[in-house]
Design a protein around this motif. Sequence first.
Motif, short mmCIF file in Angstrom:
data_model
loop_
_atom_site.label_atom_id
_atom_site.label_comp_id
_atom_site.label_asym_id
_atom_site.label_seq_id
_atom_site.Cartn_x
_atom_site.Cartn_y
_atom_site.Cartn_z
N ARG A 167 -2.91 -24.35 2.89
CA ARG A 167 -3.23 -24.96 2.04
C ARG A 167 -3.62 -26.62 2.11
N ALA A 168 -3.24 -26.76 2.54
CA ALA A 168 -2.43 -28.89 2.86
C ALA A 168 -4.12 -28.77 3.56
N THR A 169 -5.06 -27.95 4.41
CA THR A 169 -5.77 -28.59 5.44
C THR A 169 -6.73 -27.43 5.75
N ALA A 170 -6.86 -26.94 4.34
CA ALA A 170 -7.85 -25.90 4.59
C ALA A 170 -9.18 -26.66 3.77
N THR A 171 -9.84 -26.26 4.53
CA THR A 171 -11.54 -26.83 3.63
C THR A 171 -12.27 -24.93 2.66
N SER A 172 -13.55 -25.57 2.33
CA SER A 172 -13.77 -24.47 1.49
C SER A 172 -14.01 -23.48 2.27
N SER A 173 -15.11 -23.67 3.76
CA SER A 173 -15.47 -22.60 4.28
C SER A 173 -13.72 -21.91 4.48
N ASP A 174 -12.75 -22.65 5.35
CA ASP A 174 -12.17 -22.81 6.10
C ASP A 174 -10.86 -21.47 5.05
N LEU A 175 -10.69 -22.05 3.72
CA LEU A 175 -10.01 -21.19 2.79
C LEU A 175 -11.31 -19.42 2.22
N ASN A 176 -12.64 -19.49 2.85
CA ASN A 176 -13.37 -18.22 2.08
C ASN A 176 -12.55 -17.86 3.27
N HIS A 177 -12.28 -17.85 4.40
CA HIS A 177 -12.42 -17.24 5.75
C HIS A 177 -10.50 -16.53 5.08
N PHE A 178 -9.90 -17.18 5.17
CA PHE A 178 -8.94 -17.17 4.44
C PHE A 178 -8.53 -15.70 3.56
N LYS A 179 -9.52 -15.75 2.51
CA LYS A 179 -9.36 -15.42 1.90
C LYS A 179 -10.36 -13.70 1.87
N ALA A 180 -11.42 -13.46 2.53
CA ALA A 180 -11.82 -12.28 3.52
C ALA A 180 -10.47 -11.63 4.36
N PHE A 181 -9.57 -12.65 5.15
CA PHE A 181 -9.00 -12.06 6.34
C PHE A 181 -7.54 -11.26 4.69
N GLN A 182 -7.06 -12.39 3.61
CA GLN A 182 -6.61 -11.79 2.70
C GLN A 182 -6.58 -10.63 2.21
N VAL A 183 -7.98 -10.26 1.89
CA VAL A 183 -9.24 -8.53 1.85
C VAL A 183 -8.65 -7.52 2.49
N LEU A 184 -8.69 -8.21 3.89
CA LEU A 184 -8.78 -6.52 5.02
C LEU A 184 -7.47 -6.72 4.72
N CYS A 185 -6.42 -7.89 4.83
CA CYS A 185 -4.73 -7.36 4.85
C CYS A 185 -4.43 -6.67 3.81
N GLY A 186 -4.85 -7.19 2.60
CA GLY A 186 -4.52 -6.20 1.43
C GLY A 186 -5.15 -4.68 1.51
N THR A 187 -6.32 -4.85 2.16
CA THR A 187 -6.41 -2.84 2.35
C THR A 187 -4.91 -2.48 2.95
N GLY A 188 -5.34 -3.51 4.55
CA GLY A 188 -4.30 -2.43 5.40
C GLY A 188 -3.10 -1.95 4.66
N TYR A 189 -2.29 -2.90 4.11
CA TYR A 189 -1.13 -3.37 3.03
C TYR A 189 -1.16 -2.19 1.84
N PHE A 190 -2.39 -1.84 1.94
CA PHE A 190 -2.18 -0.80 0.68
C PHE A 190 -2.52 0.92 1.28
N ALA A 191 -2.55 0.57 2.34
CA ALA A 191 -2.54 1.60 3.75
C ALA A 191 -1.50 1.87 4.03
N ALA A 192 -0.53 1.10 4.36
CA ALA A 192 0.43 1.23 5.32
C ALA A 192 1.67 1.26 3.57
N LEU A 193 1.05 0.27 2.76
CA LEU A 193 1.79 0.79 1.20
C LEU A 193 2.17 2.49 1.37
N TYR A 194 1.25 3.31 0.95
CA TYR A 194 1.20 4.76 0.37
C TYR A 194 1.41 5.17 1.74
N GLY A 195 1.12 4.99 2.86
CA GLY A 195 1.18 6.22 4.53
C GLY A 195 3.27 5.77 4.55
#
Length: 366
Positions: A206-234
Amino acid sequence: YTLVAFGCAQLVHSLVLVSGYNMFFVLRRPLDLRAVLGSSWQLLPHHVPGCAWIDFEQFRGAYEMWVESLLRCILTESEKWLMMTYIVLAEQGAYDVVAHLGSMVARLLYKFIEDIALTTWSKLLGDDLPSPLALQKSARFYTLLIKLLLVVASVFLVFGIPYSEALLCVLYSTRWLQTAAPKLLMWYCAYVAVMGVNGISEAFVRATATSSDLNHFKAFQVLCGTGYFAALYGLSRTLQYGPVGVVMANALAMVARSLYCVLYAARYFRAHDAREYFHLSSCFRFGALTWGAVAGSTVMVWLSHWLFQWRSAASEGAESAVSVVLLAAHVGVGLVAFVGFCLAIHRDNRRLFMDFRKLWRSESLD
């Protein structure tokens, strides 16, 4: 009235923070700002003649941070939706008790360290081209905090897991020993151990990321969230782990986010030609005395856990019988092991704690 008291406490906490920040500005306001701001009330939102109501550049930055916060909220709060749907009320109550115990550590320790880290990195690395000295200080600060939080994590892993049942018995009652709370608290100790490293690593992003870095981080969070929901239900529904599966899924998601942020820090220093200042291996480099203290304390407390069977089995609907003498012996062994553990850790990591003491006093690192 408990919820009303909690809401009033949160309101008082917010008012004290706002008043404290305002008084700090009034008492230590720079001279150049006094000519611009005639009153502290002008810091509140108001219309400035000749200026637009909304600065769209700042709005875009605020929007990106809001989306990141929303994704983080979904990752951290979505288990409550699943628990209300698939998990019985008794297990939900046990989860709430354990979660409140674990959140105390996050509020009292981790939040304080994260705020210091975020402020420090924002000052040192806020420019597009930070100086070599700022990069060196930031890398050393990052390594210091990761090592410190790994020491804290070792305390939860070594002592928290074998003493979970004893803690519930002392703080609450033996009734909770018949529920899923002891096993939940054991897994939550491992979850809290990962929580600190994740908070610090995300603060650096959060302290050093640029707009491009934040977009990549958000994309990773979406991917991580998908895996999280699958692990949560499983884990909680399919494999029938219940609330324990919820803690497992949270821990796995947090480990994934921590790895992404730590690798981002390594890429950041490498991109700024500061590779020699930051090495991932240095974050996990401890002396032989530290590893010996971890191994010796682990063996000692688990032997005590198996030898002093202070809790006897209970019939259905009855509370477990507790031997106070055996429980006191078990706790005594843990105290002796903890004192020895702390002495060994302090002796082997004296420089680490000296640097943290400087941070506590808001002093600069050499």
